[in-house]
Design an enzyme around this catalytic site. Structure first.
Site, short mmCIF file in Angstrom:
data_model
loop_
_atom_site.label_atom_id
_atom_site.label_comp_id
_atom_site.label_asym_id
_atom_site.label_seq_id
_atom_site.Cartn_x
_atom_site.Cartn_y
_atom_site.Cartn_z
N PHE A 30 11.36 39.21 -23.26
CA PHE A 30 12.31 39.84 -24.18
C PHE A 30 12.16 39.34 -25.61
CE2 PHE A 30 16.91 38.95 -25.60
CZ PHE A 30 16.93 40.02 -26.50
N ASN A 58 2.87 34.45 -17.21
CA ASN A 58 2.46 34.72 -15.83
C ASN A 58 2.93 36.08 -15.33
OD1 ASN A 58 5.19 34.39 -15.25
ND2 ASN A 58 4.93 32.47 -14.12
N ASP A 71 0.22 30.51 -15.22
CA ASP A 71 1.38 29.63 -15.29
C ASP A 71 1.12 28.52 -16.31
OD1 ASP A 71 2.81 30.93 -13.25
OD2 ASP A 71 1.73 29.82 -11.70
N GLN A 117 12.15 29.14 -17.27
CA GLN A 117 13.04 29.61 -16.21
C GLN A 117 14.41 29.69 -16.86
OE1 GLN A 117 15.51 30.67 -13.78
NE2 GLN A 117 15.98 28.49 -14.09
N SER A 157 18.32 26.02 -26.38
CA SER A 157 19.46 26.87 -26.06
C SER A 157 20.77 26.18 -26.40
CB SER A 157 19.44 27.19 -24.56
OG SER A 157 20.64 27.79 -24.14
N TYR A 207 19.99 24.12 -15.71
CA TYR A 207 19.25 24.86 -16.75
C TYR A 207 19.43 24.19 -18.11
CZ TYR A 207 18.44 28.35 -20.35
OH TYR A 207 18.02 28.98 -21.49
N ASN A 242 23.69 33.31 -28.32
CA ASN A 242 23.52 34.40 -27.34
C ASN A 242 22.70 35.52 -27.95
OD1 ASN A 242 26.11 32.88 -26.67
ND2 ASN A 242 25.88 34.13 -24.84
N ARG A 298 31.90 34.57 -27.99
CA ARG A 298 30.53 34.07 -28.05
C ARG A 298 29.95 34.37 -29.43
NH1 ARG A 298 32.29 32.03 -24.29
NH2 ARG A 298 31.49 31.90 -22.14
N GLY A 336 33.44 27.24 -14.50
CA GLY A 336 32.59 26.60 -15.50
C GLY A 336 32.33 27.44 -16.73
#
Length: 303
Positions: free
Chosen positions: A11, A32, A51, A75, A116, A140, A169, A207, A266
């Site tokens: 993306f 990959n 990979d 991931q 992030s 993560y 975001n 957000r 959470g």
């Protein structure tokens, strides 16, 4: 400039690949294709389907010697990180470490690392700046933060330059509405199918939404600026989930009543990132308001 873009069929990074190719850079995409789509890669860019831990990556570095690595392969599914923490760590931590070894061994000048807002955890104050304590709530978040330390150590020990970009975001064209897709892509998918959007909690949670092209311009600026810095990339503006759905309905000409469900465990109530450091260090500011970004995203559907 020779630039290796990891995750470049995905993306965010596919948009970055397009910008870098247009700017005249020589681009190779490493992906990959487990989630990416090769059709997103500009035809002028080379694709290595492998990979991060594949020996082919070392061969590429040896033969091609990229000057800059723009690292977006990851991931990104929070639930996967909780169910399969070894898989999550192998990709996000060991994969990044492998790249750093190649950078050191083959003279790469700089790495731009996509981190992030998940590294911060529950905000202690707003807006969250880069001095905010780091306390991720998921594996993560841990696996995105750990490479930051390796990158800083490689810079200190071996002179590798870096810019770490902590994204708010991100939304825009090509975002996957399935799995851990962003709320905007999920809402758009629901509206397109005539289905009822689901909002968890009251919908008053907020957000910081940033359009993908603003992420692209921050990465372009980081090619030559932001040396050895960790920077938030955000709009520095909060939007509630209810406001977001209202804007999407207005822009798409649809009227829907969302289904409200209990808040997910959470889930952070409010989040907004300060972008003052990025504005100063990268000479960068976001160009798109949420409304403008949503208009562009809607216009791209069907392209």
């Amino acid at each position: 400039m020779r630039i290796l873009i990891t995750g470049g069929a995905g993306f965010i990074a596919s948009h970055i690949a397009e910008r870098f190719v247009r700017a005249g850079h020589e681009v190779t995409v490493l992906d990959n294709l487990s989630h990416g789509d090769a059709r997103r890669i500009p035809p002028q860019a080379r694709l290595l389907q492998a990979d991060l831990l594949s020996p082919q990556v070392g061969d590429l570095f040896k033969a091609w010697k990229p000057e800059v690595v723009c690292h977006h392969a990851a991931q990104i599914d929070v639930s996967t990180s909780l169910k399969q923490p070894l898989t999550d760590a192998a990709t996000n931590i060991l994969g990044t470490l492998a790249l750093l070894l190649h950078c050191r061994n083959h003279g790469t000048r700089k790495i731009i690392y996509a981190s992030s807002a998940a590294v911060y955890g529950t905000p202690l104050y707003l807006p969250v700046d880069e001095n905010h304590p780091v306390k991720p709530l998921s594996f993560y978040g841990i696996s995105k933060h750990s490479p930051e330390h390796y990158i800083e150590a490689y810079s200190s020990l071996y002179g590798l330059d870096y810019t770490i970009l902590r994204y708010a975001n991100v939304y825009g064209p090509r975002q996957d509405p399935t799995g851990e897709g962003g709320v905007i892509s999920i809402f758009l998918n629901k509206l397109a199918r005539g289905e009822t959007p689901v909002i968890y909690g009251s919908g008053n949670q907020t957000r910081d939404f940033i359009y993908v092209q603003d992420i692209v311009s921050a990465n372009a600026a980081a090619l030559t600026a932001g040396s050895r810095q960790t920077l938030n990339v955000s709009c520095n503006r909060s939007t509630s989930v209810n406001e977001l759905l209202h804007m999407l309905c207005r822009l798409s000409g649809r009227t829907v009543t969302p289904e409200y469900k209990p808040a997910q465990p959470g889930d952070i109530v409010h989040s907004v990132l300060s972008n003052r450091a990025a504005a100063a260090s990268l000479n960068w500011t976001p160009r798109y308001s949420v409304l403008e970004g949503l208009k562009d995203t809607l216009a791209s559907i069907g392209d």
